[in-house]
Design an enzyme around this catalytic site. Structure first.
Site, PDB file in Angstrom:
ATOM      1  N   SER A 162      27.767   8.649  40.022  1.00  0.00           N
ATOM      2  CA  SER A 162      27.137   8.782  41.339  1.00  0.00           C
ATOM      3  C   SER A 162      27.871   9.808  42.195  1.00  0.00           C
ATOM      4  O   SER A 162      27.257  10.466  43.024  1.00  0.00           O
ATOM      5  CB  SER A 162      27.134   7.429  42.055  1.00  0.00           C
ATOM      6  OG  SER A 162      28.460   6.951  42.206  1.00  0.00           O
ATOM      7  N   ASN A 163      29.199   9.972  41.965  1.00  0.00           N
ATOM      8  CA  ASN A 163      29.982  10.766  42.919  1.00  0.00           C
ATOM      9  C   ASN A 163      29.975  12.264  42.643  1.00  0.00           C
ATOM     10  O   ASN A 163      30.416  13.036  43.477  1.00  0.00           O
ATOM     11  CB  ASN A 163      31.421  10.243  43.013  1.00  0.00           C
ATOM     12  CG  ASN A 163      32.152  10.282  41.681  1.00  0.00           C
ATOM     13  OD1 ASN A 163      31.512  10.374  40.628  1.00  0.00           O
ATOM     14  ND2 ASN A 163      33.462  10.204  41.719  1.00  0.00           N
ATOM     15  N   LYS A 188      20.806   9.173  30.658  1.00  0.00           N
ATOM     16  CA  LYS A 188      20.244   8.084  31.444  1.00  0.00           C
ATOM     17  C   LYS A 188      20.496   8.481  32.895  1.00  0.00           C
ATOM     18  O   LYS A 188      21.648   8.493  33.372  1.00  0.00           O
ATOM     19  CB  LYS A 188      20.948   6.771  31.073  1.00  0.00           C
ATOM     20  CG  LYS A 188      20.287   5.527  31.619  1.00  0.00           C
ATOM     21  CD  LYS A 188      20.941   5.158  32.914  1.00  0.00           C
ATOM     22  CE  LYS A 188      20.259   3.976  33.570  1.00  0.00           C
ATOM     23  NZ  LYS A 188      20.787   3.814  34.945  1.00  0.00           N
ATOM     24  N   HIS A 190      21.159   8.816  36.694  1.00  0.00           N
ATOM     25  CA  HIS A 190      21.783   7.878  37.623  1.00  0.00           C
ATOM     26  C   HIS A 190      20.780   7.529  38.726  1.00  0.00           C
ATOM     27  O   HIS A 190      20.224   8.423  39.359  1.00  0.00           O
ATOM     28  CB  HIS A 190      23.046   8.472  38.226  1.00  0.00           C
ATOM     29  CG  HIS A 190      23.934   7.422  38.808  1.00  0.00           C
ATOM     30  ND1 HIS A 190      23.589   6.694  39.929  1.00  0.00           N
ATOM     31  CD2 HIS A 190      25.123   6.936  38.393  1.00  0.00           C
ATOM     32  CE1 HIS A 190      24.544   5.819  40.192  1.00  0.00           C
ATOM     33  NE2 HIS A 190      25.489   5.942  39.264  1.00  0.00           N
ATOM     34  N   GLY A 245      32.025   6.140  35.337  1.00  0.00           N
ATOM     35  CA  GLY A 245      31.609   5.078  36.252  1.00  0.00           C
ATOM     36  C   GLY A 245      32.662   3.997  36.372  1.00  0.00           C
ATOM     37  O   GLY A 245      33.850   4.259  36.171  1.00  0.00           O
ATOM     38  N   SER A 246      32.201   2.786  36.675  1.00  0.00           N
ATOM     39  CA  SER A 246      33.135   1.700  36.982  1.00  0.00           C
ATOM     40  C   SER A 246      33.698   1.069  35.725  1.00  0.00           C
ATOM     41  O   SER A 246      33.088   1.096  34.650  1.00  0.00           O
ATOM     42  CB  SER A 246      32.432   0.627  37.813  1.00  0.00           C
ATOM     43  OG  SER A 246      31.491  -0.064  37.004  1.00  0.00           O
ATOM     44  N   GLU A 269      35.087   7.276  31.339  1.00  0.00           N
ATOM     45  CA  GLU A 269      36.072   7.694  32.338  1.00  0.00           C
ATOM     46  C   GLU A 269      35.864   6.742  33.494  1.00  0.00           C
ATOM     47  O   GLU A 269      34.829   6.761  34.145  1.00  0.00           O
ATOM     48  CB  GLU A 269      35.818   9.165  32.699  1.00  0.00           C
ATOM     49  CG  GLU A 269      36.949   9.795  33.472  1.00  0.00           C
ATOM     50  CD  GLU A 269      36.717   9.697  34.962  1.00  0.00           C
ATOM     51  OE1 GLU A 269      36.973   8.615  35.543  1.00  0.00           O
ATOM     52  OE2 GLU A 269      36.276  10.704  35.533  1.00  0.00           O
ATOM     53  N   CYS A 306      37.318  10.309  41.538  1.00  0.00           N
ATOM     54  CA  CYS A 306      38.073   9.464  40.600  1.00  0.00           C
ATOM     55  C   CYS A 306      39.561   9.791  40.660  1.00  0.00           C
ATOM     56  O   CYS A 306      40.382   9.018  40.202  1.00  0.00           O
ATOM     57  CB  CYS A 306      37.541   9.565  39.178  1.00  0.00           C
ATOM     58  SG  CYS A 306      37.076  11.219  38.717  1.00  0.00           S
ATOM     59  N   GLU A 397      41.830  -0.269  41.507  1.00  0.00           N
ATOM     60  CA  GLU A 397      41.239   0.822  42.275  1.00  0.00           C
ATOM     61  C   GLU A 397      40.270   0.261  43.323  1.00  0.00           C
ATOM     62  O   GLU A 397      39.471  -0.633  43.032  1.00  0.00           O
ATOM     63  CB  GLU A 397      40.465   1.753  41.324  1.00  0.00           C
ATOM     64  CG  GLU A 397      39.825   2.935  42.053  1.00  0.00           C
ATOM     65  CD  GLU A 397      38.875   3.744  41.167  1.00  0.00           C
ATOM     66  OE1 GLU A 397      38.436   3.214  40.125  1.00  0.00           O
ATOM     67  OE2 GLU A 397      38.561   4.890  41.531  1.00  0.00           O
TER      68      GLU A 397
END
Lengths: 521, 521
Positions: A162-163, A188, A190, A245-246, A269, A306, A397
């Site tokens: 997303s970022n 896929k 986002h 992502g998360s 990542e 990140c 985080e």
């Protein structure tokens, strides 16, 4: 401009060269206004996923036969098509993510640079190929001619972040490195920037046609439902996954990949707190300026990098007090701001609230109070090193503009934190050269827990180059042996192949005797 | 000689530089006599595993600080110590495995060569290091100095193979490559040759002392109970696993590694049927000689090579009939023989019986009948390509001297088999050059399903060299991106590290400006 973009958005998937699906499942959101946009999108069914995976599998047979030069031309063409449509792409990205126009324009440039870096590496490989020449006279057994190269691994599923709606998304680093390696891609999309993904896909579509690539070499499936992701990574035609992502979602998908009948590599990542170690002499000399730099770095993209510096480690004392005072003053003046999605904002708020409830944590400062719940305040807190080491939640985080300052009794305690650190993408040591030389044990301990160790610079800003490593020990990434940024990212989608006693006429060009970069033994 | 060996076997584990444990859990077996030997061994408890893993973790801090040259000297010293004790080591290996003396002697030589190949690669690295030089004047942002190298991944657990008691066991390729990369090792001794493992460990012990290496850099734990393996791979100090063995056990351990709180790489080399594709012209010219060569290759080590040619694919006709006739005649004359363990013999018998019960399978020949149940007969069968393609059980590896001849209607069906092939370590195409050039589609299809593609040679015999790849798509190995043989095997135990803006005085030697093999950008 927005209207002309709206006229172009169909909300469909792109599968095997065709736009398909009913755009009735979900809308783009404007995260700044916290309101739905007019843009509506389809959600991929299991059958859509199967069509895309089957198309990629079939395209693999043609695409792997393309020469490195043809793949390079294709990557260059994608970059040119992105540049040709930059106005529409950046307008969509700006509206869907709330990131400033200058930022999404710069990110588009970076995305094109990435594509061109891989193209250049394909045209002029940097690494040698190994050739063992035959020796029929060797005793007791003759030696066979044996030559080592690489093959693409097969169709790759890519989950953008997303970022970074451009550089880590539809035509981002994972897609570029997979295509460079010779692997078809299924992105896929986002759900936080589906219109951006659609417009980027239209640029890729043009490059597919102009370069005469197989239709299924690139596919986009849209959807916000979890099954879209799980159906994709468990499809038998998919041979590797790139994910940014998360930790939570990344681990779910990684576990599914490992549990398949044929397990496949999952490159996740997942994030990092990117600790900043401040040594005493430099802190004493520059406390105020270092605090300013820290705030500047942790406020980039409102903390949604990140590599955002979320932890600061230093020895207690007047220098650290000055640092904290400047940080407090600077942060307190900052406005609240929207995040990439209302969901990310809500998670950030909840994590900061939990942090502040912890009895061992003391608030340093927060930015100005928010007028709406989707606008979040930058935050800094302080905690003793002992409490930090014994409270795992403090070490997690927090995605957003939050920093935890860890106050140590002495350098031994700093070393202890460096040793106990969870895996990180990066860490920075700030120090004058003389004190760096005195602290080599600390540097060594940090090095073994990170993918990139930095000196006297902030971690935000990841250079796209040959020597970059963007990855790190778990949980920074799920595969510390690889990078998701830089030319080496291609290696994630290759595997070795040995050709033994192959007739010279049949050898791939890069292994023919006399080819460049061959080392013979 | 056996008596003097017996006097030296304590049956203990080697943990953190000390011999420990009660040797009362299990005995070595003589598989030829099918009788227990006098040699008795301890079985590691969970606490033994914990001691070994903790010792390895602690040794890692010292061992990773050794220079590549010091690690190379250590590997060379291990090789010299093995040679110094070769008589005892080969006596034990011969008794415990039933493999002939000449074979275990040759394998000891190969084991020493492997150690020395890694030593040589450490002293003269083959690949470049990438350095991006700083550019403070670059617009819009300055470029930082950034340099890429590798770090050892941490303590490695090694599971040796029964079929190579030296080259793929205690001081074998996995151990040598992990030590070369800078990783301490814990070997789980294979219960089929524990005395061999003990004697090899004594050679390593001498090298540890003479090279002043940390005591915990190498540990041996013995045991036949499954918990020894599962406790080891799930221990938090273990950061990677090297395994050679069956798909069944390999997959259990791989799944445990993936499910850990911190997942770790599992390198399993699991086996293969190594198909032989015989093209028409060469088969017609040389059917009898090719059948002889096939039998010779499949009888090496009584078929107990991971590269044993277990499948033969050719088009029906008189040439193939001649091939089969010669194979039948040759095989029928061969005696039954012991296998590496009675367990392997029993599994082989059961698999061959199941094969012969399949109604689509026709017996070609079996060797002479066995006088005892632990002696097994070589076997060849024939089956139609259609039946082979639709019967997954026929495609499974049978570990032992068994070959399945797959008869195709035409070349199109051969191509179909090549395309549908499960992942293989190797495959061979036999053909005259002209027919190879005509069959490039077949060659390409085979290539994408194997780790090593061979022309006109048998797959048995894996050269230990720079260009080797011993691995392949699942289920040949659990990680097709890596090799377990050759100098590239070291890469399995390394990860990248980027040094950004590091003071020149602190850079590792290999990254200093002016070092050999640096490519600057």
């Amino acid at each position: 401009m927005t209207d002309s973009v709206t006229a172009r958005i169909t909300g469909q998937h792109f599968i095997n060269g065709a736009w398909t699906g009913e755009a009735n499942a979900f809308n783009s959101l404007d995260p700044v206004a916290n309101a739905k946009l007019d843009w509506q999108f389809a959600s991929a069914s299991q059958s859509d996923i199967d069509s895309a995976a089957t198309a990629a599998k079939s395209a693999f047979v043609q695409y792997r036969a393309k020469t490195p030069g043809q793949r390079a031309d294709f990557l260059d063409a994608i970059a040119s098509e992105l540049e040709a449509d930059i106005e529409a792409i950046t307008t969509a990205a700006n509206r869907e993510t709330g990131l400033p126009m200058a930022r999404v324009q710069g990110e588009t440039g970076r995305t094109c640079n990435q594509l061109r870096l891989f193209a250049g590496t394909l045209r002029e490989p940097l690494e040698p190929k190994f050739v063992d020449l035959a020796n029929p006279d060797r005793a007791p057994l003759p030696k066979a001619d044996s030559r080592l190269s690489v093959l693409p691994i097969g169709p790759v599923a890519v989950f953008g972040a997303s970022n970074f709606p451009l550089a880590f998304s539809t035509a981002g680093g994972d897609t570029a490195s997979a295509l460079a390696a010779g692997c078809p891609v299924i992105v896929k999309g986002h759900p936080a920037h589906p219109a951006t993904s659609e417009l980027v896909t239209r640029a890729i579509e043009k490059a597919i046609i102009s370069c005469d690539m197989p239709a299924g070499v690139f596919n986009l499936v849209q959807g916000a439902a979890p099954h879209v992701s799980t159906d994709l990574v468990t499809h038998s035609a998919i041979k590797a996954v790139g994910f940014t992502g998360s930790l939570k979602v990344g681990r779910i998908l990684a576990d599914l990949c490992a549990a398949r009948a044929e397990p496949i590599p999952f490159y996740g990542e997942l994030g990092s707190t990117n600790p900043q170690f401040l040594l005493s002499s430099i802190l004493s000399a520059n406390a105020e300026q270092m605090a300013q730099t820290q705030v500047q770095s942790m406020m980039m993209g409102h903390g949604q990098f990140c590599t955002s510096p979320g932890v600061v480690v230093a020895v207690k004392g007047s220098a650290l007090d000055r640092y904290i005072a400047t940080m407090s003053e600077t942060l307190a003046a900052l406005p609240a701001s929207a995040m990439l999605t209302p969901g990310i904002a809500a998670t950030y708020q909840a994590q900061v609230e939990a942090l502040l409830k912890d009895t061992c944590v003391e608030l340093v400062a927060q930015g100005q109070s928010a007028q709406a719940s989707h606008l979040t305040r930058p935050t800094a807190v302080r905690v003793n090193a002992d409490d930090y080491l014994t409270t795992p939640e403090l070490q997690q985080e927090i995605f957003g503009p939050c920093a935890v300052i860890v106050e140590c009794e002495d350098e031994a305690q700093m070393l202890n934190i460096a040793t106990e650190l969870e895996g990180q993408l990066t860490a920075t040591i700030h120090g004058h050269e003389a004190e760096l030389i005195q602290n080599q044990q600390l540097i060594e301990a940090v090095t073994f827990n990170v993918g990139r160790i930095i000196f006297n610079q902030m971690p935000t800003g990841v250079e796209v180059c040959h020597s970059m490593n963007h990855g790190g020990p778990y949980p920074a990434s799920t595969d510390s042996r690889t990078t998701s940024v830089g030319s080496q990212a291609m290696k994630r989608f290759e595997r070795p192949i040995c050709y033994q006693n192959m007739p010279a006429a049949l050898l791939p060009d890069e292994l023919k005797s006399g080819a460049a970069k061959i080392i013979s033994f």
